[in-house]
Design a protein around this motif. Structure first.
Motif, PDB file in Angstrom:
ATOM      1  N   ALA A 279     -60.274  14.422 -29.749  1.00 23.14           N
ATOM      2  CA  ALA A 279     -60.405  13.514 -30.897  1.00 23.14           C
ATOM      3  C   ALA A 279     -61.374  12.381 -30.599  1.00 23.14           C
ATOM      4  CB  ALA A 279     -59.033  12.950 -31.254  1.00 23.14           C
ATOM      5  N   GLU A 282     -65.025  13.671 -30.517  1.00 26.01           N
ATOM      6  CA  GLU A 282     -65.565  13.983 -31.851  1.00 26.01           C
ATOM      7  C   GLU A 282     -65.887  12.733 -32.654  1.00 26.01           C
ATOM      8  OE1 GLU A 282     -62.602  16.542 -33.493  1.00 26.01           O
ATOM      9  OE2 GLU A 282     -63.464  18.360 -32.593  1.00 26.01           O
ATOM     10  N   LYS A 283     -65.208  11.630 -32.368  1.00 26.67           N
ATOM     11  CA  LYS A 283     -65.474  10.388 -33.104  1.00 26.67           C
ATOM     12  C   LYS A 283     -66.692   9.640 -32.573  1.00 26.67           C
ATOM     13  CE  LYS A 283     -60.778   9.461 -34.744  1.00 26.67           C
ATOM     14  NZ  LYS A 283     -59.616   8.523 -34.714  1.00 26.67           N
ATOM     15  N   GLN A 285     -70.428   8.929 -31.532  1.00 23.38           N
ATOM     16  CA  GLN A 285     -71.672   9.395 -32.158  1.00 23.38           C
ATOM     17  C   GLN A 285     -72.895   9.252 -31.262  1.00 23.38           C
ATOM     18  OE1 GLN A 285     -71.616  10.918 -35.223  1.00 23.38           O
ATOM     19  NE2 GLN A 285     -69.392  10.690 -35.010  1.00 23.38           N
ATOM     20  N   ASN A 289     -71.335  11.670 -25.742  1.00 27.54           N
ATOM     21  CA  ASN A 289     -70.017  11.515 -26.376  1.00 27.54           C
ATOM     22  C   ASN A 289     -68.954  12.414 -25.754  1.00 27.54           C
ATOM     23  OD1 ASN A 289     -71.505  13.729 -27.569  1.00 27.54           O
ATOM     24  ND2 ASN A 289     -69.822  13.916 -29.032  1.00 27.54           N
TER      25      ASN A 289
END
Length: 471
Positions: A279, A282-283, A285, A289
């Motif tokens: 999670a 994926e957040k 940017q 990452n």
């Protein structure tokens, strides 16, 4: 060169023995103006290290030998045994022994004191880069391992590790006392040095020959991890015995409990961490990452391992096993490889560079007794690990020879035993030299032997395939 200080993993081991003292600061010198020269020395050292690793690796690949062996040999050629380009003060070398320091002294018109200070700082930086290399290597190996498969062979790996510690320790200690009339405590220390297994060298070879995820590979890696833990415990026992004449039972119990809780706990908690990790990745940017959170986790786990007096590499390996279960494993594995390609060769070349083949010269009178003892230790070192393959049961078609051979290399871990024994005054020079020779030969023999052990005839491969299908 006879190793007088531990190499590569020395910070972890000596921190434990010295009450948790922190390693020296990186790239520090007595005078701030030397800092740019230290950086110059580090950069030139890295040029030599990368050339040695790449040339050695390519040549050995052409000869159908493991490239990691070429990196070790490349390290020997540029190190204390030959060119003296990459040498280290903790191995007994002085700044004047280093060709790189001679070049820097000529360019910058340095005083002898300045050379000594710069040499020490430059060597510390290279050593820490090597430490980072082996930490990243074990993190990568953890990512490439299959936790479910590793759990399947967990009890087999435990048996292999226990046999691989008990047999060489008992045979080595008893043989030194009965055949060479060595005092009891030095014999115990030498026997303890025979218990070590270098997980870094073995796992790298397994990865190169495509056997890391085989049943044999998983048993070897699992056993090497357990062997590393047992090695820490054995070292604590013999170090206490050498220092005080008695064993600190509390420390031994602490190490056993902390090692068990750390490895099992990190893997169990990792199941809950995986979803959070994905999670977060994926957040994010910006660039990195995925790999930056992964390295934060790996380095934190390595820190925890070191903080509770285990080895940092065990924490990194556990982190790799945890992240191996995420949906991002393949992508992460690809992103880790370039980082590993930059730092892992520093580890292997440094191991080779600290080897001095001078201890093998029989023309030196002081080496002769050590060579005789070393012959005995080498035989025990090889036989004591090879027999571990026959400790595996309930695995039809298993390559027992490969399992045993995979446990042979002592690498940097064995040198730690020799160094601490010498520093404590427990080992005399012949016995210390014998341990160093044993470590050198087992480290260099293991990669080609492991490659040979996995070379099977078509009939053997078919039989193994059928056994796997039946199993």
């Amino acid at each position: 060169m006879i190793f007088s200080e531990p190499i590569l993993n020395s910070f972890t081991w000596l921190n434990f023995l010295n009450g948790g003292l922190q390693p020296p600061l990186l790239a520090t010198t007595n005078e701030a103006e030397y800092a740019p020269i230290v950086l110059t020395g580090v950069l030139l050292s890295l040029v030599v290290i990368y050339l040695a690793s790449k040339i050695g690796g390519e040549l050995f690949r052409m000869m159908d030998l493991p490239p990691v062996l070429g990196e070790l040999v490349g390290g020997v050629l540029v190190g204390a045994s030959a060119l003296h380009l990459v040498v280290f003060p903790d191995s007994g070398a002085a700044g004047s022994d280093s060709i790189i320091m001679t070049i820097l002294q000529f360019i910058n018109n340095l005083s002898p004191d300045a050379v000594t200070s710069i040499f020490k700082s430059q060597s510390e930086v290279v050593s820490v880069l090597a430490e980072l290399g082996v930490i990243i290597l074990l993190f990568e190996i953890g990512l490439e391992s299959d936790l479910k498969e590793l759990q399947k062979v967990g009890y087999q790996a435990t048996i292999v590790a226990c046999v691989g510690v008990a047999v060489p320790f008992t045979a080595g200690t008893a043989g030194l006392i009965l055949l060479f009339h060595a005092p009891v405590i030095p014999a115990i220390f030498a026997g303890a040095a025979l218990t070590a297994t270098s997980i870094g060298i073995t796992s790298k070879v397994l990865s190169e020959i495509g056997q890391l995820k085989s049943r044999e590979g998983q048993i070897i890696v699992g056993a090497a991890v357990i062997d590393d833990i047992l090695g820490i415990i054995v070292l604590a026992v013999v170090a206490s015995l050498a220092k005080t004449g008695e064993v600190d039972i509390f420390n031994v119990i602490y190490l056993i409990v902390s090692a068990t809780v750390f490895l099992i706990g990190s893997i169990l908690l990792g199941k809950y961490f995986n979803q959070s990790f994905v999670a977060i990745a994926e957040k994010l940017q910006t660039r990195g990452n995925l790999i930056i959170p992964a390295f934060i986790f790996a380095f934190f786990m390595a820190f925890l391992g070191s903080a509770i007096h285990l080895e940092a590499i065990l924490g990194a390996f556990a982190a790799g096993l945890v992240l191996d279960e995420t949906d991002k494993r393949k992508e992460l594995d690809e992103q880790v490889k370039p980082v590993a390609d930059m730092l892992v060769p520093v580890f292997f070349v440094t191991v080779g560079a600290k080897v001095d083949l001078g201890v093998l010269n029989p023309l030196v009178p002081g080496n002769r007794e050590g060579l005789i003892i070393a012959t005995f230790l080498i035989a025990i070192a090889i036989i004591g690990k090879v027999v571990t393959g026959w400790a595996v049961f309930g695995q039809p078609g298993i390559n027992r020879l490969a399992v045993g051979v995979g446990m042979i290399p002592r690498g940097e871990v064995g040198l730690v035993f020799a160094a601490i024994g010498a520093a404590s005054g427990t080992l005399d020079k012949p016995l210390q030299a014998a341990i160093v020779i044993m470590v050198i030969l087992t480290t260099f023999l293991a990669p080609p032997l492991l490659r040979f052990a996995f070379k099977q005839s078509p009939e053997e491969k078919e039989a193994l395939k059928e056994a796997n299908l039946i199993g």
